[in-house]
Design an enzyme around this catalytic site. Structure first.
Site, PDB file in Angstrom:
ATOM      1  N   GLU A  11       0.798  -1.226   0.000  1.00  0.00           N
ATOM      2  CA  GLU A  11       0.000   0.000   0.000  1.00  0.00           C
ATOM      3  C   GLU A  11       0.828   1.272   0.000  1.00  0.00           C
ATOM      4  OE1 GLU A  11      -3.127  -2.023   2.930  1.00  0.00           O
ATOM      5  OE2 GLU A  11      -1.005  -2.357   2.709  1.00  0.00           O
ATOM      6  N   ASP A  97      -2.069  -5.081   3.519  1.00  0.00           N
ATOM      7  CA  ASP A  97      -2.309  -5.440   4.917  1.00  0.00           C
ATOM      8  C   ASP A  97      -3.273  -6.614   5.027  1.00  0.00           C
ATOM      9  OD1 ASP A  97      -0.621  -3.473   5.757  1.00  0.00           O
ATOM     10  OD2 ASP A  97      -2.193  -2.012   6.176  1.00  0.00           O
ATOM     11  N   ASP A  99      -5.841  -7.040   7.037  1.00  0.00           N
ATOM     12  CA  ASP A  99      -7.191  -6.809   7.538  1.00  0.00           C
ATOM     13  C   ASP A  99      -8.166  -6.684   6.366  1.00  0.00           C
ATOM     14  OD1 ASP A  99      -6.548  -4.384   6.468  1.00  0.00           O
ATOM     15  OD2 ASP A  99      -6.574  -3.278   8.360  1.00  0.00           O
ATOM     16  N   GLU A 101      -9.610  -4.082   4.921  1.00  0.00           N
ATOM     17  CA  GLU A 101      -9.261  -3.071   3.927  1.00  0.00           C
ATOM     18  C   GLU A 101      -8.129  -3.565   3.038  1.00  0.00           C
ATOM     19  OE1 GLU A 101     -10.704  -0.183   3.159  1.00  0.00           O
ATOM     20  OE2 GLU A 101     -12.245  -0.487   4.668  1.00  0.00           O
ATOM     21  N   TYR A 329       1.993  -5.177  13.226  1.00  0.00           N
ATOM     22  CA  TYR A 329       0.844  -4.471  12.651  1.00  0.00           C
ATOM     23  C   TYR A 329       0.031  -3.800  13.741  1.00  0.00           C
ATOM     24  CZ  TYR A 329      -3.022  -3.611   9.454  1.00  0.00           C
ATOM     25  OH  TYR A 329      -3.985  -3.013   8.679  1.00  0.00           O
ATOM     26  N   ARG A 331      -3.098  -2.378  13.684  1.00  0.00           N
ATOM     27  CA  ARG A 331      -4.565  -2.420  13.727  1.00  0.00           C
ATOM     28  C   ARG A 331      -4.975  -3.830  14.122  1.00  0.00           C
ATOM     29  NH1 ARG A 331      -3.795   0.825   8.999  1.00  0.00           N
ATOM     30  NH2 ARG A 331      -4.383   2.984   9.429  1.00  0.00           N
ATOM     31  N   HIS A 376      -3.387 -11.245  13.998  1.00  0.00           N
ATOM     32  CA  HIS A 376      -3.155 -12.446  14.792  1.00  0.00           C
ATOM     33  C   HIS A 376      -2.337 -12.197  16.046  1.00  0.00           C
ATOM     34  CE1 HIS A 376      -4.872 -14.634  11.489  1.00  0.00           C
ATOM     35  NE2 HIS A 376      -3.971 -14.165  10.664  1.00  0.00           N
TER      36      HIS A 376
END
Length: 941
Positions: A11, A97, A99, A101, A329, A331, A376
């Site tokens: 990203e 990522d 997640d 998104e 990560y 989030r 995770h």
């Protein structure tokens, strides 16, 4: 294989740069810079689609809620570069990522690029060489269930915002918005302010004594706990109406002391004859466990408490730390640590604080979230061996180092041993006093004998009203039952109960998480949205709702009841989680939400059956029978009805000071505002040049002076001449016809001038007023060009003007003070020379899209980010210090995505309707393909 080339797409440019170092030759790493596509604005749909079922939302609500996505103009160059890179690649790795998104971005890339080479989904939760290598070896396919959940959320927010926001525009004001989570968050803040408005403080008194034992001169403090067997009331014993809970259904053995009783008791205890004895001593072991590693929510809360970071600032700094390989990560709602992380934390704690400081067994923390699906692992330092903050002191700077230090300490402490000690509780009796009454005092002291995890880290707490804090270390002297004590001092203290504290960013995030509203990736954007929309204003760390938020929440509560119910909003999050887990079908769920079912009333049904909404009622709050608060177009004001006034006399209006918080507008305060002297126009004098009156006024845009024509004098009417007879001829002479009165000239707008900030409207004299009205002032003539140099005030402050050439002045008073040599000296300097040397508040590397260096500058409307091509204002509530390179890139990308502001088109002249041609059958169109949504949440979020 030799000679093969692998394309990896992530990203952000920062992440691409870091990952490229670990992958080496044979890999090309490029960034999509967030999402490449999003829902098209309905107004930009192709003309043939605007009248169909896609036209309202760019979502085909009648055909499976199929969305219509487009690549924005700003992302076309990025997509073209990715396609060029893909032509020479043998494999494509989508490394966005992990997640929802990120999964959606990967799906968009796959659908838009249409690769003809093998595609692999590569995920990792930390950017280290080992993690990247493991991710290469364990690729997977795109998780379509996660994509479904993200797209459902995007469609849901578009439906919610586009249906509800127009109701707010019509009934409250333009520019407002409603959203699935922002509306619930706004309601939380407003509800807390309502509690503060309704709160009635209660006063109560207690006693504090300083005591010593005859065997030990050490003083210690004890507080009055009981009087003659009844517990003495504290703040927790009163309700929000200021009543003792014992009087409203609570316990009856609670007594509240007033000043008179407390003072009398204190005087009685000072009598040396009063016996003071230790009644009991109780000692209990004290144990305190360390807090769990950070999730997104707890990181935002603790960074707010300890570092004073906003939620957005925390996430921006954490993003940079993650993308540069320093933390995992950021989030996540998981509290788990991998085995490698547990081993690293335990080894480091043992090395730094000793083997005894580590817990006997590895600690495992259970997440409170119903579905910890975003990642995770908890947020922790990256790698299998942690770098200490000391090792990074020369590498990380400022906020980056502070946040890393916080994350490192919390992670290490989570695997350390409990803090241990003992808490001694002492009961002391004194009496008899005031007759036969016995006063009972309590004292406690905690001694920590083994600090354990406290050597590394101690969690902060939010301020709770009338609550008892965590015991702090306090030592009592050795005491035994029956031991006599001496009172050294006794003090009667008065207290007042406090209203529920306003939400801070930390406590609001905590409440949102507890209620299940939003997810880790949305907390920062929720708070930023309600601040940017003007619903909430930060005051220090507190979030204060504006009056407009009361109107919005009231309308939503009255007409969209379900949508702002906390359980309903949290339930939608659970539904999205079930879609992400493949347990629920997205189309069926959207049908239920929009069209209605047994579970939902249906947003469409609610909109179609709103009925009449009384805008005046929605924007009014009755404070008293004759006083009503109105939220108007230009802000809140009080409307005061005079019962003795004639029916046709309109109510009086009284402005509310802009810095007055809602909970401060009590009835008494409203009366003060109403009874305050009214500022009336003040006649300063008469302009000797034209005879006009000079008047000082206070207007909507501030104080000013103006010229007013004097009242015309009354003139006696002249009688019309009657018919007369010529004395010579005897003929009747008719009166002469009056000449037509000349047409009146167009009204000349009176001269006005704002007064300077350094002036006081009440004391401005005639000379000053005339000088203001005479502006612009001629400073002199430029000897070279012959042009006049004028000094004047403008929208953006005082300045000099010579033809089209201007120069800013530093102070308003310079308009009157600067002379010709001073003006010429100012013009001799380069127009932007001084400013250019120091205009950039911050400088960064080149923007990945434009390739030009990014700078933060101070502009007319505040600080903004620019690459010389695109300018993006830094949102309200975010400071220059908070904006790093990645945030700057994001702001510029968002601005490019919005495109330039378009001027309002003039309505075309109406033409006679043309003859309609025979209807043609439209060509068959390919239906909109279901594609997941874009990175930036809709305005309705």
């Amino acid at each position: 294989m030799p000679g093969t080339k692998k394309l990896v797409i992530v990203e952000s440019p920062a992440k691409a740069k870091t990952i490229a170092q670990y992958l080496g030759d044979g890999y090309e790493v490029l960034a999509s810079v967030g999402h490449i596509r999003d829902l098209i604005e309905p107004k930009n749909l192709p003309a043939e689609l605007k009248k169909g079922s896609l036209g309202k939302f760019s979502i085909d609500v009648e055909n499976g809620f199929a969305p219509y996505y487009v690549v924005s103009d700003q992302k076309k160059k990025t997509v073209a570069e990715l396609k060029r890179a893909l032509k020479g690649a043998d494999e494509l790795y989508l490394a966005t990522d992990e997640d929802r998104e990120g999964e959606a971005i990967a799906w968009h890339l796959l659908d838009e690029l249409k690769p003809k080479v093998p595609v692999k989904r590569m995920v990792f939760h930390e950017i280290t060489k080992e993690a990247i290598q493991r991710a290469q070896e364990n690729t997977r396919d795109i998780d379509t269930a996660l994509v479904d959940a993200q797209e459902t959320r995007r469609i849901l927010d578009r439906l919610y915002g586009y249906e509800v926001s127009p109701v707010l525009w019509r009934k409250i004001g333009p520019g407002l918005s409603a959203g699935r989570v922002q509306s619930a968050a706004t309601r939380l803040v407003v509800d807390r302010e309502r509690e503060r408005l309704a709160f009635v403080p209660a006063g109560y008194w207690d006693l504090s004594t300083q005591l010593t034992a005859s065997t030990d001169s050490t003083r210690f403090e004890a507080r009055l706990a009981k009087l003659d067997g009844s517990r003495v009331a504290t703040g927790r014993d009163f309700d929000d109406r200021g009543q003792l809970k014992a009087q409203t259904g609570g316990r009856a053995d609670v007594v509240a002391l007033d000043e008179k009783a407390a003072t009398a008791l204190a005087d009685a205890l000072r009598d040396p004859s009063v016996s003071v004895v230790v009644a009991s001593v109780d000692s209990k072991p004290y144990t305190r466990r360390p807090a769990a590693p950070f999730s997104t929510s707890t990181l935002q809360q603790e960074a707010a408490r300890k570092l004073r970071f906003s939620a957005r600032q925390t996430m921006s700094v954490a993003q940079g730390l993650y993308e540069n390989g320093y933390i995992t990560y950021m989030r996540t709602d998981s509290l788990n640590l991998s085995q490698q992380a547990i081993n690293a934390a335990r080894a480091q704690a043992s090395s730094l604080y000793g083997a005894e400081s580590v817990s006997e067994k590895p600690r495992v923390y259970a997440s409170k979230s119903k579905n910890a699906q975003e990642a995770h692992e908890a947020i922790r330092p990256a790698g299998d061996t942690f770098r200490t903050p000391g090792e990074l002191e020369g590498v990380l700077r400022g906020n980056d180092w502070k946040l890393y230090d916080l994350i490192w300490k919390r992670t290490i402490a989570s695997q350390m041993a409990d803090a241990k000690g003992s808490t001694a509780s002492v009961v002391i009796t004194a009496g008899p006093v005031l007759g036969e009454a016995v006063a009972e005092f309590a004292a406690s002291g905690t001694v920590i004998t083994f600090r354990g995890f406290l050597q590394a880290y101690e969690e902060s707490r939010d301020e709770d009203r009338n609550d008892v804090a965590e015991p702090t270390e306090a030592k009592l002297p050795p005491l035994t039952a029956g031991q006599k004590l001496d009172i050294v001092d006794v003090e009667a203290k008065g207290h007042e109960t406090s209203a529920p504290p306003r939400y801070t960013e930390a406590s609001l995030v905590k409440t949102l998480e507890e209620l299940g509203i939003g997810r880790p990736s949305t907390y920062a954007s929720i708070i930023s949205t309600i601040i940017d929309r003007g619903y909430v204003t930060p005051r220090g760390t507190a979030l204060v709702p504006n009056w407009i938020a009361f109107s919005v929440v009231r309308l939503l509560e009255d007409y969209f009841t379900d949508l702002v119910q906390y359980d309903f909003t949290a339930g939608m999050e659970d539904d999205l989680d079930r879609i992400a887990g493949g347990e629920e079908d997205r189309v069926a769920w959207l049908n239920s939400f929009y069209f209605g079912s047994d579970k939902h009333r249906g947003l469409r049904n609610v909109i179609d059956n709103l009925g009449d909404i009384d805008a005046k009622s929605i924007n009014s709050i009755k404070l008293a029978d004759d006083v009503t608060l109105r939220i108007g177009k230009y802000g809140p004001y009080l409307e005061v009805i005079d019962p003795e006034a004639a029916p046709d006399v309109p109510p009086r209006r009284v402005n509310i000071p802009p810095d007055l918080a809602p909970d401060e507008l009590t009835v008494d305060k409203a009366r003060q505002l109403i009874e305050a002297p009214v500022v009336v126009d003040r006649v300063i004098g008469v302009n000797p040049e034209n005879g006009k009156m000079i008047v000082a006024k206070d207007g909507r845009f501030g104080p000013y002076v103006t010229e007013v024509d004097p009242e015309p004098e009354a003139v006696e009417p002249v009688a019309e001449p009657a018919e007369t007879v010529d004395p010579v001829t005897g003929e009747i002479i008719a009166p002469k016809k009056k000449r037509a009165a000349p047409k009146k000239a167009a009204a000349v707008k009176p001269r006005t001038a704002s007064i300077f900030k350094s002036m006081d409207l009440a004391t401005v004299d005639l000379d000053t007023a005339l000088r203001l009205l005479a502006l612009p002032r001629v400073v002199g003539q430029d000897p070279e060009s012959g042009e006049e140099i004028l000094a004047q005030n403008g929208k953006f402050g005082p300045y000099l003007k010579k033809g089209a050439d201007t120069r800013s002045l530093t102070e308003e008073d310079q308009i009157f003070e600067i002379d010709l040599p001073g003006a010429l000296e100012l013009y001799a300097q380069p127009k932007y020379g001084a400013r250019r040397a120091s205009s950039a508040l911050k400088e960064f590397d080149a923007d990945p899209v434009s390739g030009k260096p990014i700078r933060i500058k101070d502009g007319r409307f505040g600080a903004y980010v620019t690459d010389g091509v695109t300018n993006a204002t830094i949102p309200r509530g975010e400071t220059v210090e908070e904006v790093d390179f990645d945030r700057a890139v994001e702001l510029l990308a968002d601005k490019r995505a919005k495109g330039p502001a378009k001027p309002k088109a003039k309505a075309p002249a109406k033409k006679a309707p043309a003859k309609k041609p025979a209807a043609k059958k439209p060509a068959a169109k390919k239906p909109a393909v279901r594609k997941p949504a874009a990175s930036k949440p809709a305005a309705s979020e």
